[in-house]
Structures are given as C-alpha cells and as structure tokens.
Design an enzyme around this catalytic site. Sequence first.
Site, PDB file in Angstrom:
ATOM      1  N   HIS A  49       0.832  -1.211   0.000  1.00  0.00           N
ATOM      2  CA  HIS A  49       0.000   0.000   0.000  1.00  0.00           C
ATOM      3  C   HIS A  49       0.860   1.251   0.000  1.00  0.00           C
ATOM      4  O   HIS A  49       2.007   1.251   0.461  1.00  0.00           O
ATOM      5  CB  HIS A  49      -0.933   0.022   1.222  1.00  0.00           C
ATOM      6  CG  HIS A  49      -0.246   0.464   2.480  1.00  0.00           C
ATOM      7  ND1 HIS A  49      -0.153   1.795   2.859  1.00  0.00           N
ATOM      8  CD2 HIS A  49       0.389  -0.230   3.451  1.00  0.00           C
ATOM      9  CE1 HIS A  49       0.497   1.891   4.010  1.00  0.00           C
ATOM     10  NE2 HIS A  49       0.842   0.673   4.387  1.00  0.00           N
ATOM     11  N   CYS A  50       0.294   2.327  -0.555  1.00  0.00           N
ATOM     12  CA  CYS A  50       0.808   3.678  -0.383  1.00  0.00           C
ATOM     13  C   CYS A  50      -0.358   4.486   0.159  1.00  0.00           C
ATOM     14  O   CYS A  50      -1.255   3.924   0.795  1.00  0.00           O
ATOM     15  CB  CYS A  50       1.379   4.250  -1.681  1.00  0.00           C
ATOM     16  SG  CYS A  50       0.237   4.231  -3.089  1.00  0.00           S
ATOM     17  N   ASP A  51      -0.382   5.794  -0.032  1.00  0.00           N
ATOM     18  CA  ASP A  51      -1.469   6.585   0.533  1.00  0.00           C
ATOM     19  C   ASP A  51      -2.826   6.196  -0.059  1.00  0.00           C
ATOM     20  O   ASP A  51      -3.788   5.937   0.657  1.00  0.00           O
ATOM     21  CB  ASP A  51      -1.210   8.080   0.305  1.00  0.00           C
ATOM     22  CG  ASP A  51      -0.068   8.596   1.159  1.00  0.00           C
ATOM     23  OD1 ASP A  51       0.133   8.058   2.262  1.00  0.00           O
ATOM     24  OD2 ASP A  51       0.651   9.511   0.712  1.00  0.00           O
TER      25      ASP A  51
END
Length: 342
Positions: free
Chosen positions: A275-277
């Site tokens: 995941h990222c933002d």
Amino acid sequence: MGCKGSKSKKNAYARVAQYQKESWAAERAVCRPPESLEWGVAPPNCITPASLHNLLTDGFYAPYSANPRYLLVVDCRAPRAFTRRRLATARWHGALHTAPAPNLVHTIVLYDDKPRTAVPKPEDTDPLANLYHDLRRQKLDPLVLVGGWQVLEVTCPHLLEGGDNPPTPEPMPWYPAQVIPGLLYLGHAEMASDPRVLSALCVTHVVDVTECLPPRVLPSMNYLVVPLPEEETEGTKPSEKVNNDNNGTDLISSLPTILEFVAEARTYGGCVLVHCDQGLTRAAAVVMGILMAERRCTLEDAFYYVKGARSAVHPSQSQLQQLAKYETVLFGASLTLVEDLF
C-alpha cells in the site's frame, strides 16, 4: 521516370533491411523470453471469483459494492440456501423487483450452486439459465460466475454474510484488490490500518510504500517500509535517488528486498498487502515490479493486469521508466514503450 522508380525501390529496400537489422539485434539482445501473464482468465461472458472480488472492491472514493446502480449480483440458488448464507451484496433471483432495473445497472453478475465453466446453453432451463437468457434478450450482457457458490465460498469468505457472518449495520469494509490469489493484495493506507481487513484476508506482511509506518493493529504483523517518492524531482541524478532523505529510495534497488519479503510470506503460508497513501501510484508500481519478477512477464503485461484488478491505478512516468529499465535486468532488453501504456 525510370531512375526515380529505381531510386524509390532502393530506398524501400534499404528501409526494410534496416528494420530487419534492428529486429535481429533486438532478438539477439533478449536473453530470456518473457512469460505470458494470463492465469485465471474466464471464458467469454463469465467472471472468476478473483475478478468478482476486485469488481466489488474497486472504486475511487468508495468501493463499487456500495453503489447499487453500479453492480447487481444475483443469487440464483434455492431461497433456503440464500437465506442461510450469501454474498453480502447479492439479491435473490426471486425478488429482483426490489432491485434497480437491470438496464440501469453497469454490471450484472449471476451465480448459483453449479460448478459452471461456461455460460448456460439455450436449452438450459434452471433459474440462472432462464435469467441469463432473459437478460440477453434485453440486449444486456450478464456475467456468470465460474465455479459457482462452492468456489466463491472457499476463495472469498470475507465477502459473505449469513451463517457465521450475520448481517451487521456496518457497511462491508473496503478490501484491497487481489493481484495474486492467496498471496498479494494492492490497497491504500486505511486498509493497512483496519484490523477487519487484515484479519479477513489473513494478511501477515505489509509493504508500506509511504514515509510513515502504520499503527501495528495486529501483534503478529510484519512490516517493510519502502519510502518511495510520489514523483521524482526534476533534475535529480540517479545516484541521488537512492537512500536520499528528500527523495526517498529507488524502486528498482528496493525490489530485491521486497521480493525477499514476499518470499518469506509465501514460505510461512502468509499473505502480503502492498500500500501507499491511495494505492494508485507508488504501491501499484511496486506490485507491477513484483509481478514482473515473480511471473517473468513484461511491464506491459504487468501494467494492464494490475489496472484490470484496480482500474484507477496510474503510476508516474518516472516509476514506469524504472520498470522499463528493469526489463533489461530480466530479459536483456527493454520490451515495453512507456508512452504506449496510456
């Protein structure tokens, strides 16, 4: 006129010869041919449980499962089976009068308890077949779930309600996209902080592609932080991109560590969430890199496969250029033109 014609022919022959020369050079540069990334492809007018999972959990600001006008899932089993346990968003085929009109819905999916491998034949008369052919006569394109209820129950238990999972007033959590069934998911930061999501998907390893470590919501969770920049600063030299506090770290130089982390999860029967933002840029690029390494596929195949799982993904040009260079590591030559991917 004859001289001009001969000159034109010579120029054409020269262009063909040059093209052949470049093609031969490209073929000689490829030290290993790429593999095709086509596992789990459904027959025509059908959908796999993994694709149904991603259809339900896709979306920009909320999952499509929360929008009754986007997706209509119809359970064509007996009423007792539907009452006992069903897909959380499904409607029973005998009560479609309470659902939005099929012609106003973007996608229609039908399932029953038969292990189907294709759409029903014209002579079939079971409830799913009758509904399927009726919708086709209305010029609609319903999809039939491959494998039926039995496969759905095994592969997507977190999407079901009834039985051990009774209905609750809370909406279904927003789950990440399934990339490699049982091993790899792609999502955003909130998913990595939701214990319901992590527990339901049996996530044991989290690759965090932001600058902040998410809260340890489960005590046994393993974390790998890879602070990739959202977009490289113009004019940054390659030597300055690695281990630079301002620009984060480099995608390609981080891949070996990420792949070891994924391999560890596989060894212990675990599952990885990247995941990222928002789960649309940096994390998507990392997942594409994982697919290229794991499946020995081209960037082009990885790009469209991940985009098929989570339609909103849009890695930056710089991230895609790095992955295009990674093809030379895998195959001896760059095989994908980044400009052709959009």
